[in-house]
Design an enzyme around this catalytic site. Structure first.
Site, PDB file in Angstrom:
ATOM      1  N   ASP A  67       1.042  -1.241   0.264  1.00 12.72           N
ATOM      2  CA  ASP A  67      -0.419  -0.004  -0.528  1.00 12.72           C
ATOM      3  C   ASP A  67       0.586   1.578  -0.218  1.00 12.72           C
ATOM      4  O   ASP A  67       2.363   1.083   0.584  1.00 12.72           O
ATOM      5  CB  ASP A  67      -1.393   0.317   1.288  1.00 12.72           C
ATOM      6  CG  ASP A  67      -0.471  -0.602   2.241  1.00 12.72           C
ATOM      7  OD1 ASP A  67       0.827  -0.946   2.714  1.00 12.72           O
ATOM      8  OD2 ASP A  67      -1.190  -0.271   3.724  1.00 12.72           O
ATOM      9  N   ASN A 136      -7.263  -1.923  14.275  1.00  9.50           N
ATOM     10  CA  ASN A 136      -8.559  -2.756  14.270  1.00  9.50           C
ATOM     11  C   ASN A 136      -9.056  -3.089  13.756  1.00  9.50           C
ATOM     12  O   ASN A 136      -9.696  -3.911  12.716  1.00  9.50           O
ATOM     13  CB  ASN A 136      -9.454  -1.067  13.689  1.00  9.50           C
ATOM     14  CG  ASN A 136      -8.805  -0.696  12.663  1.00  9.50           C
ATOM     15  OD1 ASN A 136      -8.479  -1.625  11.293  1.00  9.50           O
ATOM     16  ND2 ASN A 136      -9.401  -0.030  11.433  1.00  9.50           N
ATOM     17  N   HIS A 138      -7.572  -4.104  10.289  1.00 11.44           N
ATOM     18  CA  HIS A 138      -7.274  -4.380   8.810  1.00 11.44           C
ATOM     19  C   HIS A 138      -6.017  -4.846   8.423  1.00 11.44           C
ATOM     20  O   HIS A 138      -4.989  -5.069   8.943  1.00 11.44           O
ATOM     21  CB  HIS A 138      -7.254  -2.564   8.502  1.00 11.44           C
ATOM     22  CG  HIS A 138      -5.835  -2.259   8.930  1.00 11.44           C
ATOM     23  ND1 HIS A 138      -6.099  -0.319   9.297  1.00 11.44           N
ATOM     24  CD2 HIS A 138      -4.521  -1.790   8.642  1.00 11.44           C
ATOM     25  CE1 HIS A 138      -5.141  -0.129   9.499  1.00 11.44           C
ATOM     26  NE2 HIS A 138      -4.069  -1.354   9.017  1.00 11.44           N
ATOM     27  N   GLU A 143      -9.292  -1.933   4.935  1.00 17.11           N
ATOM     28  CA  GLU A 143     -10.494  -1.067   6.366  1.00 17.11           C
ATOM     29  C   GLU A 143     -11.504  -2.412   7.126  1.00 17.11           C
ATOM     30  O   GLU A 143     -11.704  -2.712   5.629  1.00 17.11           O
ATOM     31  CB  GLU A 143     -10.968   0.207   6.627  1.00 17.11           C
ATOM     32  CG  GLU A 143      -9.405   1.003   6.481  1.00 17.11           C
ATOM     33  CD  GLU A 143      -9.114   1.166   7.594  1.00 17.11           C
ATOM     34  OE1 GLU A 143      -9.151   0.468   8.306  1.00 17.11           O
ATOM     35  OE2 GLU A 143      -8.108   2.289   7.802  1.00 17.11           O
TER      36      GLU A 143
HETATM   37  C1  GLP Z   1      -0.295   0.906   8.235  1.00 15.59           C
HETATM   38  C2  GLP Z   1      -0.423  -0.663   7.258  1.00 15.59           C
HETATM   39  C3  GLP Z   1      -0.336  -1.716   7.775  1.00 15.59           C
HETATM   40  C4  GLP Z   1       0.054  -1.847   9.063  1.00 15.59           C
HETATM   41  C5  GLP Z   1       0.108  -0.834   9.957  1.00 15.59           C
HETATM   42  C6  GLP Z   1       0.166  -1.146  11.478  1.00 15.59           C
HETATM   43  O1  GLP Z   1      -1.043   1.275   8.970  1.00 15.59           O
HETATM   44  N1  GLP Z   1      -1.016   0.027   6.275  1.00 15.59           N
HETATM   45  O2  GLP Z   1       0.018  -2.164   6.952  1.00 15.59           O
HETATM   46  O3  GLP Z   1      -0.182  -3.721   9.164  1.00 15.59           O
HETATM   47  O4  GLP Z   1       0.011   0.281  10.003  1.00 15.59           O
HETATM   48  O5  GLP Z   1       1.253  -0.657  12.143  1.00 15.59           O
HETATM   49  P1  GLP Z   1       2.477  -1.241  12.876  1.00 15.59           P
HETATM   50  O6  GLP Z   1       2.702  -2.492  12.523  1.00 15.59           O
HETATM   51  O7  GLP Z   1       3.167   0.249  13.032  1.00 15.59           O
HETATM   52  O8  GLP Z   1       1.507  -1.233  14.001  1.00 15.59           O
END
Ligand code: GLP
Length: 255
Positions: A67, A136, A138, A143
Site C-alpha cells: 500500500d 482495528n 485491518h 479497513e
Molecule cells: C498501516 C499499514 C499496515 C500495517 C499497520 C500497522 O496502517 N498500512 O500495513 O500493518 O499500519 O502498523 P504498525 O506495524 O506500525 O503497528
C-alpha cells in the site's frame, strides 16, 4: 493457519526473516509481497543482516508492496516508498527495476491499480506476502467493512487508523485521508502468508483474527481461509488468545 507465539519481538523477527530467506534460497526469482509499519522493521533488519553477513542474494527477487498513502511523493519521509528504500532496499542487492510500490501520486489511479494487479500476475503471482495488522484488524489499508474479495484500489482511512499512524506525522491533520492498497482478494492469492503482530495493543485484533468468526468487520480474519498462513506474535499480542499455541511452526518452509 498456524499461530506461533514467540518470547520476544527479536525472535518473531528472526523467524519471519528466516521464512522469507528460505523462499528466496529455494526460488531466487521469488515474488515477495512486502509490508510497512513498525512491525516488520525487525524482519527487514534481519534480512539486511542475512544479506550482508551470509550472502542472501536478492538480485533476482521481485517485490510488491501492499500500500501507499495517496498524495505523498516518493521522497516524503512518511511515504511507504521512502520507508522501503530506507529500511530495506538501500541495504540489499535488489534490482530497482524489480521493486513495485503503489504510486500515491499517479494521475490515473484506477488505471494504476489495474496495472499493479496485472504486474503481479505477469511476474507469476506472489510467492509470499508479509503482513502487519492494524489495531482495528485491518490488513494493508483494507479497513473494516472492506470486501473480502477486493482488489487493488483506493480506500478512505478509518479515524482509528489515522490516529494510530499520526505518531509518524507532525499532527493528525497531516495524515493522508486516502490510501492505495492491494485488496484482500489480491493478498489471499499469495501462495503463502506471514502475519506479524507484537505488543498488547494488537492483542484484541489478534484474538479475533485467530479465534473469531470470519468477518469483513475484522479484515484479517480472512487469513483463516488461507491454506498456508503463519501468524507470528509475541506474548503481549497473544495475551487475549484462549488457546495455547506452540513457539515453533510445525513446518518452517512450505513447499
Ligand atoms: C498501516 C499499514 C499496515 C500495517 C499497520 C500497522 O496502517 N498500512 O500495513 O500493518 O499500519 O502498523 P504498525 O506495524 O506500525 O503497528
Amino acid at each position: 493457519m498456524e499461530v506461533v507465539v514467540k518470547d520476544s519481538y527479536e525472535e518473531m523477527s528472526k523467524l519471519s526473516a528466516e521464512m522469507i530467506a528460505e523462499v528466496i534460497r529455494r526460488k531466487p526469482r521469488a515474488v515477495l509481497g512486502l509490508a510497512t509499519g513498525s512491525t516488520p522493521l525487525g524482519t527487514y533488519k534481519e534480512l539486511v543482516r542475512l544479506h550482508q553477513q551470509e550472502g542472501l542474494d536478492f538480485s533476482r527477487a521481485i517485490t510488491f508492496n501492499l500500500d501507499e498513502y495517496v498524495g505523498l511523493t516518493h521522497d516524503h519521509p512518511q511515504s511507504y516508498h521512502f520507508f522501503m528504500w530506507e529500511n530495506l532496499f538501500k541495504q540489499i542487492n535488489i534490482n530497482a527495476k524489480n521493486v513495485h510500490i503503489p504510486d500515491g501520486t499517479a494521475k490515473d489511479i484506477p488505471g494504476f491499480c489495474r496495472w499493479y494487479e496485472e504486474q503481479i500476475v505477469k511476474t507469476g503471482g506472489l510467492d509470499l506476502q508479509l503482513l502487519g495488522i492494524g489495531g482495528n484488524g485491518h490488513i494493508a489499508f483494507n479497513e473494516p467493512g472492506s470486501s473480502l474479495g477486493s482488489r487493488t484500489r483506493v480506500k478512505t482511512l478509518d479515524d482509528k487508523t489515522r490516529q494510530d499512524n499520526a505518531r509518524f506525522f507532525r499532527s493528525l491533520n497531516e495524515v493522508p485521508k486516502y490510501a492505495m492498497t492491494m485488496g484482500i482478494g489480491t493478498i489471499m492469492d499469495a501462495r503463502q502468508l506471514i502475519l506479524l503482530a507484537n505488543g498488547a495493543g494488537k492483542a484484541e485484533a489478534i484474538a479475533k483474527t485467530c479465534e473469531g468468526p470470519i468477518t469483513a468487520i475484522v479484515p484479517a480474519t480472512i487469513v483463516q481461509l488461507h491454506p498456508k498462513a503463519t501468524i507470528i506474535v509475541d506474548k503481549p499480542a497473544a495475551s487475549k488468545l484462549s488457546r495455547e499455541y506452540p513457539a515453533e511452526p510445525r513446518i518452517l518452509v512450505l513447499a
